[in-house]
Design a protein around this motif. Structure first.
Motif, PDB file in Angstrom:
ATOM      1  N   UNK A  29       0.805  -1.219   0.000  1.00  0.00           N
ATOM      2  CA  UNK A  29       0.000   0.000   0.000  1.00  0.00           C
ATOM      3  C   UNK A  29       0.837   1.268   0.000  1.00  0.00           C
ATOM      4  N   UNK A  30       1.948   1.260   0.707  1.00  0.00           N
ATOM      5  CA  UNK A  30       2.725   2.499   0.823  1.00  0.00           C
ATOM      6  C   UNK A  30       3.502   2.814  -0.457  1.00  0.00           C
ATOM      7  N   UNK A  31       3.557   1.884  -1.394  1.00  0.00           N
ATOM      8  CA  UNK A  31       4.176   2.155  -2.691  1.00  0.00           C
ATOM      9  C   UNK A  31       3.080   2.633  -3.643  1.00  0.00           C
ATOM     10  N   UNK A  32       2.869   3.931  -3.657  1.00  0.00           N
ATOM     11  CA  UNK A  32       1.805   4.500  -4.486  1.00  0.00           C
ATOM     12  C   UNK A  32       2.068   4.164  -5.955  1.00  0.00           C
ATOM     13  N   UNK A  33       1.013   3.840  -6.658  1.00  0.00           N
ATOM     14  CA  UNK A  33       1.124   3.499  -8.075  1.00  0.00           C
ATOM     15  C   UNK A  33      -0.076   4.073  -8.824  1.00  0.00           C
ATOM     16  N   UNK A  34      -0.258   5.380  -8.675  1.00  0.00           N
ATOM     17  CA  UNK A  34      -1.402   6.035  -9.310  1.00  0.00           C
ATOM     18  C   UNK A  34      -1.150   6.101 -10.814  1.00  0.00           C
ATOM     19  N   UNK A 105      -8.278  11.107  -4.295  1.00  0.00           N
ATOM     20  CA  UNK A 105      -9.080  12.305  -4.089  1.00  0.00           C
ATOM     21  C   UNK A 105      -8.571  13.083  -2.884  1.00  0.00           C
ATOM     22  N   UNK A 106      -9.354  14.044  -2.401  1.00  0.00           N
ATOM     23  CA  UNK A 106      -8.920  14.852  -1.263  1.00  0.00           C
ATOM     24  C   UNK A 106      -8.704  14.006  -0.006  1.00  0.00           C
ATOM     25  N   UNK A 107      -7.526  14.151   0.601  1.00  0.00           N
ATOM     26  CA  UNK A 107      -7.189  13.354   1.788  1.00  0.00           C
ATOM     27  C   UNK A 107      -8.085  13.666   2.980  1.00  0.00           C
ATOM     28  N   UNK A 108      -8.629  14.895   3.037  1.00  0.00           N
ATOM     29  CA  UNK A 108      -9.470  15.243   4.184  1.00  0.00           C
ATOM     30  C   UNK A 108     -10.811  14.490   4.178  1.00  0.00           C
ATOM     31  N   UNK A 109     -11.135  13.811   3.096  1.00  0.00           N
ATOM     32  CA  UNK A 109     -12.356  13.008   3.041  1.00  0.00           C
ATOM     33  C   UNK A 109     -12.144  11.591   3.560  1.00  0.00           C
ATOM     34  N   UNK A 110     -10.907  11.240   3.869  1.00  0.00           N
ATOM     35  CA  UNK A 110     -10.587   9.900   4.368  1.00  0.00           C
ATOM     36  C   UNK A 110     -10.491   9.925   5.894  1.00  0.00           C
ATOM     37  N   UNK A 111     -10.833   8.797   6.529  1.00  0.00           N
ATOM     38  CA  UNK A 111     -10.686   8.682   7.977  1.00  0.00           C
ATOM     39  C   UNK A 111      -9.231   8.521   8.376  1.00  0.00           C
ATOM     40  N   UNK A 113      -4.984   7.804   6.386  1.00  0.00           N
ATOM     41  CA  UNK A 113      -4.186   7.826   5.164  1.00  0.00           C
ATOM     42  C   UNK A 113      -4.563   6.631   4.289  1.00  0.00           C
ATOM     43  N   UNK A 114      -5.057   6.859   3.060  1.00  0.00           N
ATOM     44  CA  UNK A 114      -5.484   5.743   2.223  1.00  0.00           C
ATOM     45  C   UNK A 114      -4.326   4.869   1.736  1.00  0.00           C
ATOM     46  N   UNK A 115      -3.102   5.329   1.916  1.00  0.00           N
ATOM     47  CA  UNK A 115      -1.943   4.538   1.509  1.00  0.00           C
ATOM     48  C   UNK A 115      -1.236   3.910   2.709  1.00  0.00           C
ATOM     49  N   UNK A 116      -1.963   3.775   3.804  1.00  0.00           N
ATOM     50  CA  UNK A 116      -1.460   3.094   4.995  1.00  0.00           C
ATOM     51  C   UNK A 116      -2.491   2.070   5.435  1.00  0.00           C
ATOM     52  N   UNK A 117      -2.017   0.944   5.879  1.00  0.00           N
ATOM     53  CA  UNK A 117      -2.907  -0.113   6.349  1.00  0.00           C
ATOM     54  C   UNK A 117      -3.282   0.167   7.801  1.00  0.00           C
ATOM     55  N   UNK A 118      -4.558   0.127   8.082  1.00  0.00           N
ATOM     56  CA  UNK A 118      -5.042   0.309   9.449  1.00  0.00           C
ATOM     57  C   UNK A 118      -5.817  -0.929   9.830  1.00  0.00           C
ATOM     58  N   UNK A 119      -5.457  -1.508  10.962  1.00  0.00           N
ATOM     59  CA  UNK A 119      -6.136  -2.715  11.425  1.00  0.00           C
ATOM     60  C   UNK A 119      -6.941  -2.351  12.658  1.00  0.00           C
ATOM     61  N   UNK A 120      -8.229  -2.584  12.556  1.00  0.00           N
ATOM     62  CA  UNK A 120      -9.154  -2.277  13.639  1.00  0.00           C
ATOM     63  C   UNK A 120      -9.656  -3.615  14.179  1.00  0.00           C
ATOM     64  N   UNK A 121      -9.018  -4.120  15.236  1.00  0.00           N
ATOM     65  CA  UNK A 121      -9.337  -5.461  15.723  1.00  0.00           C
ATOM     66  C   UNK A 121      -8.850  -6.476  14.708  1.00  0.00           C
ATOM     67  N   UNK A 127      -8.259   1.292   3.737  1.00  0.00           N
ATOM     68  CA  UNK A 127      -7.206   1.287   2.724  1.00  0.00           C
ATOM     69  C   UNK A 127      -7.835   1.692   1.409  1.00  0.00           C
ATOM     70  N   UNK A 128      -7.032   2.224   0.526  1.00  0.00           N
ATOM     71  CA  UNK A 128      -7.572   2.694  -0.744  1.00  0.00           C
ATOM     72  C   UNK A 128      -8.244   1.530  -1.465  1.00  0.00           C
ATOM     73  N   UNK A 129      -9.486   1.731  -1.845  1.00  0.00           N
ATOM     74  CA  UNK A 129     -10.281   0.652  -2.401  1.00  0.00           C
ATOM     75  C   UNK A 129      -9.748   0.055  -3.678  1.00  0.00           C
ATOM     76  N   UNK A 130      -8.922   0.792  -4.398  1.00  0.00           N
ATOM     77  CA  UNK A 130      -8.417   0.273  -5.662  1.00  0.00           C
ATOM     78  C   UNK A 130      -7.246  -0.673  -5.460  1.00  0.00           C
ATOM     79  N   UNK A 131      -6.758  -0.826  -4.249  1.00  0.00           N
ATOM     80  CA  UNK A 131      -5.663  -1.775  -3.996  1.00  0.00           C
ATOM     81  C   UNK A 131      -6.280  -3.146  -3.783  1.00  0.00           C
ATOM     82  N   UNK A 132      -6.874  -3.632  -4.835  1.00  0.00           N
ATOM     83  CA  UNK A 132      -7.609  -4.887  -4.753  1.00  0.00           C
ATOM     84  C   UNK A 132      -6.857  -6.057  -5.352  1.00  0.00           C
TER      85      UNK A 132
END
Length: 133
Positions: A29-34, A105-111, A113-121, A127-132
């Motif tokens: 995820x942290x290797x952006x590939x836009x 898109x605008x980062x302020x619309x994200x909870x 960083x979309x390029x960082x993995x967040x584990x909630x439990x 995570x950015x939805x396109x990293x599928x």
């Protein structure tokens, strides 16, 4: 080796290394590939990272097959062909995927960083939805 045991072998490898798989996804995820359609610099850095990881871990043969794209600094979009074939195996499993992500898109619309993995439990989220891939 028949096809089904190959698939079971791969699934077993993934199951044994689930913690590593999460860390690998974090790094991926942290290797952006836009892609250039969204104003990005393309997939070169991510492709180099994946190629190096695959080679260093001896999982498969890796070959680069780049395509021309004048919109990018190097003029190329990378493609990787990774081949996993156990000894004595006559069958091959193909997994076709992609390296690029869409712009977030605008980062302020994200909870987060979309390029960082967040584990909630036990749930991996935000995570950015396109990293599928």
């Amino acid at each position: 080796m028949p096809f089904l045991p190959i698939c079971l072998h791969l699934l077993n490898l993934l199951d044994q290394s689930s913690g590593q798989a999460i860390e690998w996804h974090r790094q991926l995820l942290c290797h952006k590939a836009i892609n250039p359609e969204h104003g990005g610099q393309g997939e070169e850095k991510k492709a180099r990272w994946i190629e190096r990881w695959l080679r260093n871990n001896g999982l498969c043969e890796v070959k680069r097959i780049d395509s021309l794209d004048a919109r990018l600094p190097r003029g190329l979009r990378p493609n990787l062909l990774a081949r996993y074939r156990p000894p004595r195996c006559k069958h091959m499993l193909w997994i076709v995927t992609h390296l690029d992500t869409v712009a977030c898109g605008p980062l302020d619309l994200w909870q987060s960083d979309p390029f960082s993995l967040r584990i909630d439990g036990e749930v991996v989220g935000d995570v950015i939805g396109a990293e599928d891939a």
